[in-house]
Design an enzyme around this catalytic site. Structure first.
Site, PDB file in Angstrom:
ATOM      1  N   HIS A 241       0.839  -1.205   0.000  1.00 49.13           N
ATOM      2  CA  HIS A 241       0.000   0.000   0.000  1.00 49.13           C
ATOM      3  C   HIS A 241       0.873   1.254   0.000  1.00 49.13           C
ATOM      4  O   HIS A 241       1.990   1.227   0.515  1.00 49.13           O
ATOM      5  CB  HIS A 241      -0.871   0.031   1.258  1.00 49.13           C
ATOM      6  CG  HIS A 241      -1.855  -1.085   1.342  1.00 49.13           C
ATOM      7  ND1 HIS A 241      -3.011  -1.115   0.602  1.00 49.13           N
ATOM      8  CD2 HIS A 241      -1.868  -2.216   2.086  1.00 49.13           C
ATOM      9  CE1 HIS A 241      -3.686  -2.211   0.881  1.00 49.13           C
ATOM     10  NE2 HIS A 241      -3.017  -2.903   1.777  1.00 49.13           N
TER      11      HIS A 241
ATOM     12  N   CYS B 263      -0.843   1.593  -5.670  1.00 49.08           N
ATOM     13  CA  CYS B 263      -1.856   2.447  -6.301  1.00 49.08           C
ATOM     14  C   CYS B 263      -1.289   3.824  -6.605  1.00 49.08           C
ATOM     15  O   CYS B 263      -0.276   4.234  -6.079  1.00 49.08           O
ATOM     16  CB  CYS B 263      -3.060   2.588  -5.394  1.00 49.08           C
ATOM     17  SG  CYS B 263      -3.967   1.055  -5.172  1.00 49.08           S
TER      18      CYS B 263
END
Length: 223
Positions: free
Chosen positions: A137, A203
């Site tokens: 992440h 991301c």
């Protein structure tokens, strides 16, 4: 962080399913486990890993070679990666083991494991021929995460992976790219390679109406 899922590397046609889509700062994510327990599914990094408000980390020409035959379980256990270090962006993280969920989608670290990256066991073991994939992440509902600065990683940077034997393998970054999750380069990320390679995925990009980053950031490296 709302969970979405990716398919395994061999499902080349399902590019969207392989995009990492578990990146957001939403609350109410499902609990999961990384090393030994069920991890959250990926919805934002071409592979598992979250991204939040800001850049994220996170998946095409057909490869020329095919994967080598799998090793024995004993060899796999000894050679499995347990730690990743990226000096240029001050990353030092143990590695969770990320497999497949019951629906054949790729597991990802949960929001609670935001500061820990994970190795997808369905890909290559680092150091062997093929593409090894590490997912992390860049942000979660708890704040900045392990790959929060992955976008700052440039060509020539070093990524060191340590295996269970204590052996260090150093990969050199060859390229980075930001792609739309709707056009995730599945084959380029998960497909066979001519030699040992590494991908880091997280991301990236603006948020959509559901609060998820619309892009994935992919870092490519070679041993």
């Amino acid at each position: 962080m709302r969970r979405r899922r990716l398919s395994a590397w061999y499902a080349v046609g399902l590019a969207l399913a392989l995009a990492v889509t578990g990146c957001s700062t939403e609350a109410g994510s499902e609990a999961g486990s990384g090393a030994g327990s069920r991890a959250g599914s990926a919805t934002g990094a071409g592979t598992p890993t979250g991204a939040g408000a800001g850049a994220g980390a996170g998946k095409d020409p057909a490869p020329a070679s095919t994967p080598t035959a799998p090793a024995t379980p004993a060899e796999d256990a000894a050679d499995a990666p347990v730690h990743v270090t990226i000096p240029a962006i001050e990353v030092s993280s143990k590695l969770l083991r990320l497999g497949l969920n019951s629906d054949q989608t790729v597991e990802v670290p949960t929001p609670e494991q935001g500061m820990t990256a994970g190795w997808y066991t369905g890909g290559a073991i680092p150091g062997r021929k093929g593409a090894a994939v590490i997912i992390g992440h860049n942000d979660t509902k708890y704040g900045p995460a392990v790959f929060k600065n992955l976008k700052k990683l440039g060509k020539g940077a070093k990524v060191t992976v340590r295996d269970a034997r204590g052996k260090n393998l150093t990969f050199t970054v060859t390229a980075t790219e930001t792609v739309r999750k709707t056009a995730f380069p599945t084959q380029r990320v998960y497909g066979p390679t001519d030699g040992p390679e590494l991908r880091l995925v997280t991301c990236d990009g603006e948020f959509d109406a559901a609060g998820h980053p619309v892009d994935n950031l992919i870092v490519y490296a070679k041993l």
